[in-house]
Design an enzyme around this catalytic site. Structure first.
Site, PDB file in Angstrom:
ATOM      1  N   ARG A   1      -0.572  -7.518 -21.628  1.00 21.49           N
ATOM      2  CA  ARG A   1      -1.549  -7.753 -22.548  1.00 21.49           C
ATOM      3  C   ARG A   1      -0.491  -6.838 -24.039  1.00 21.49           C
ATOM      4  O   ARG A   1      -1.273  -6.117 -24.491  1.00 21.49           O
ATOM      5  CB  ARG A   1      -2.650  -6.929 -22.314  1.00 21.49           C
ATOM      6  CG  ARG A   1      -3.123  -6.013 -21.508  1.00 21.49           C
ATOM      7  CD  ARG A   1      -4.236  -5.592 -21.478  1.00 21.49           C
ATOM      8  NE  ARG A   1      -5.287  -5.695 -22.441  1.00 21.49           N
ATOM      9  CZ  ARG A   1      -5.331  -4.449 -23.575  1.00 21.49           C
ATOM     10  NH1 ARG A   1      -4.284  -3.123 -23.052  1.00 21.49           N
ATOM     11  NH2 ARG A   1      -5.915  -3.672 -23.779  1.00 21.49           N
TER      12      ARG A   1
ATOM     13  N   PRO B   1       0.660  -1.237   0.315  1.00 22.25           N
ATOM     14  CA  PRO B   1      -0.230   0.143  -0.031  1.00 22.25           C
ATOM     15  C   PRO B   1       0.973   1.063  -0.148  1.00 22.25           C
ATOM     16  O   PRO B   1       0.779   2.623  -0.295  1.00 22.25           O
ATOM     17  CB  PRO B   1      -0.684  -0.356   1.340  1.00 22.25           C
ATOM     18  CG  PRO B   1      -0.378  -1.737   1.466  1.00 22.25           C
ATOM     19  CD  PRO B   1       0.567  -2.042   0.801  1.00 22.25           C
TER      20      PRO B   1
ATOM     21  N   ASP C   1      -1.291   3.406 -26.918  1.00 22.27           N
ATOM     22  CA  ASP C   1      -0.474   4.625 -25.941  1.00 22.27           C
ATOM     23  C   ASP C   1      -1.719   5.294 -25.853  1.00 22.27           C
ATOM     24  O   ASP C   1      -2.208   6.238 -25.657  1.00 22.27           O
ATOM     25  CB  ASP C   1       0.829   4.153 -26.007  1.00 22.27           C
ATOM     26  CG  ASP C   1       0.878   3.011 -27.357  1.00 22.27           C
ATOM     27  OD1 ASP C   1       0.198   3.456 -28.003  1.00 22.27           O
ATOM     28  OD2 ASP C   1       2.946   4.296 -27.547  1.00 22.27           O
TER      29      ASP C   1
ATOM     30  N   GLU D   1       1.567  -7.611   8.302  1.00 24.07           N
ATOM     31  CA  GLU D   1       1.699  -6.076   8.408  1.00 24.07           C
ATOM     32  C   GLU D   1       3.098  -6.144   7.820  1.00 24.07           C
ATOM     33  O   GLU D   1       3.264  -4.684   7.382  1.00 24.07           O
ATOM     34  CB  GLU D   1       2.253  -5.644   9.908  1.00 24.07           C
ATOM     35  CG  GLU D   1       0.859  -5.674  11.291  1.00 24.07           C
ATOM     36  CD  GLU D   1      -0.029  -5.081  10.288  1.00 24.07           C
ATOM     37  OE1 GLU D   1      -0.094  -4.502  10.037  1.00 24.07           O
ATOM     38  OE2 GLU D   1      -1.211  -5.704  10.616  1.00 24.07           O
TER      39      GLU D   1
END
Ligand code: 9D3
Length: 248
Positions: free
Chosen positions: A155, A90, A170, A117
């Site tokens: 992909r 995170p 893009d 954690e």
């Protein structure tokens, strides 16, 4: 131009079916993508096979131990020193299409999936090249994030999608949301396909689709409009859309 992924995880079974379906499954069969899961627990040396321990200084939860992770990474790197280590956390920078394109140019990624954690800080210090989060919400671990990254990168590899699709990639992304799509039946419970799509008038269809794309983007993702390449015609259509939305 094949890409290799080594996934370091405590839950290797999570990866078995999702990656073997559909486009990704075919890419693996064709040898364009190689995915290997590595159970961190296999790199423990103590007979209890401990992969986590309580945090120094106290506090909630458990921390993933440095040694098993270090040994697992060193084992992969002994075969390929160029492997790039990505830690899913995170605290990482938020994944997006630009990061996907940059990462897809690497031939070998080691994806380290955290649990509890997170990992001992010395893993980050000594072994991690890059840290990635997939967004601001709380998952139970890095495994699903690793799958998201493998999917998005795969992909982009030549031969994984039809060649016509990859070219537009893009330019498309970071511009506008897509226009609405319809297929048969013409009338579903009273809701009909817009007549213009049946007209055979290709310039009218293109115009309608562009207007719908602009309409959707300004309603759902106005932030994208700032970065989009807009023609004078687009700007005129947007004015119209904004005026109309103010009157509604
Ligand atoms: C007690 C503090 N924890 C809960 C808020 C922090 C925390 C630790 C580990 C929260 C989530 C996790 C597990 N998540 C991941 O490993 C993870 C993740 C995510 O939760 N969101 C978005 N991207 C990612 S990448 C890895």
């Amino acid at each position: 131009m094949r890409m290799k992924f080594d996934i370091l995880t405590l839950f290797p079974n999570m990866f078995s079916s999702p990656l073997r379906e559909s486009i990704l499954g075919r890419a693996i069969e064709k040898g364009l993508v190689q995915i290997q899961t590595i159970n961190i627990r296999d790199f423990t040396l103590d007979k209890h096979q401990g992969v986590d321990d309580t945090p120094y200084g106290g506090g909630q939860g458990m921390v993933m131990k440095v040694e098993p992770i270090a040994r697992a990474i060193e084992w992969v790197k002994s075969k390929d020193p160029s492997a790039w280590v990505v830690y899913l956390t995170p605290q990482g920078k938020q994944f997006n299409q630009n990061i996907a394109m940059t990462l897809s140019s690497r031939s070998h990624l080691i994806l380290l999936c955290g649990r509890y954690e997170g990992v001992d800080e010395r893993v980050r210090e000594q072994f991690v090249d890059e840290e990635i989060s997939i967004g601001d919400y709380v998952l139970t671990g890095g495994e699903l994030a690793a799958m998201v990254i493998i999917d998005a990168l795969s992909r982009l590899l030549p031969g994984v999608l039809g060649s016509d699709r990859s070219a537009e990639e893009d330019s498309f992304f970071n511009s506008l949301l897509e226009y609405p799509q319809y297929t048969r039946p013409f009338n579903f419970r009273g809701s009909c396909v817009p007549e213009v799509l049946l007209s055979g008038n290709h310039s009218a269809i293109s115009f309608w689709r562009r207007r719908k794309a602009l309409e959707r983007t300004s309603m759902e993702r106005p932030d994208l409009l700032a970065k989009a390449k807009l023609s004078e015609e687009d700007k005129r259509l947007l004015e119209e859309i904004l005026l109309r939305s103010r009157n509604n």
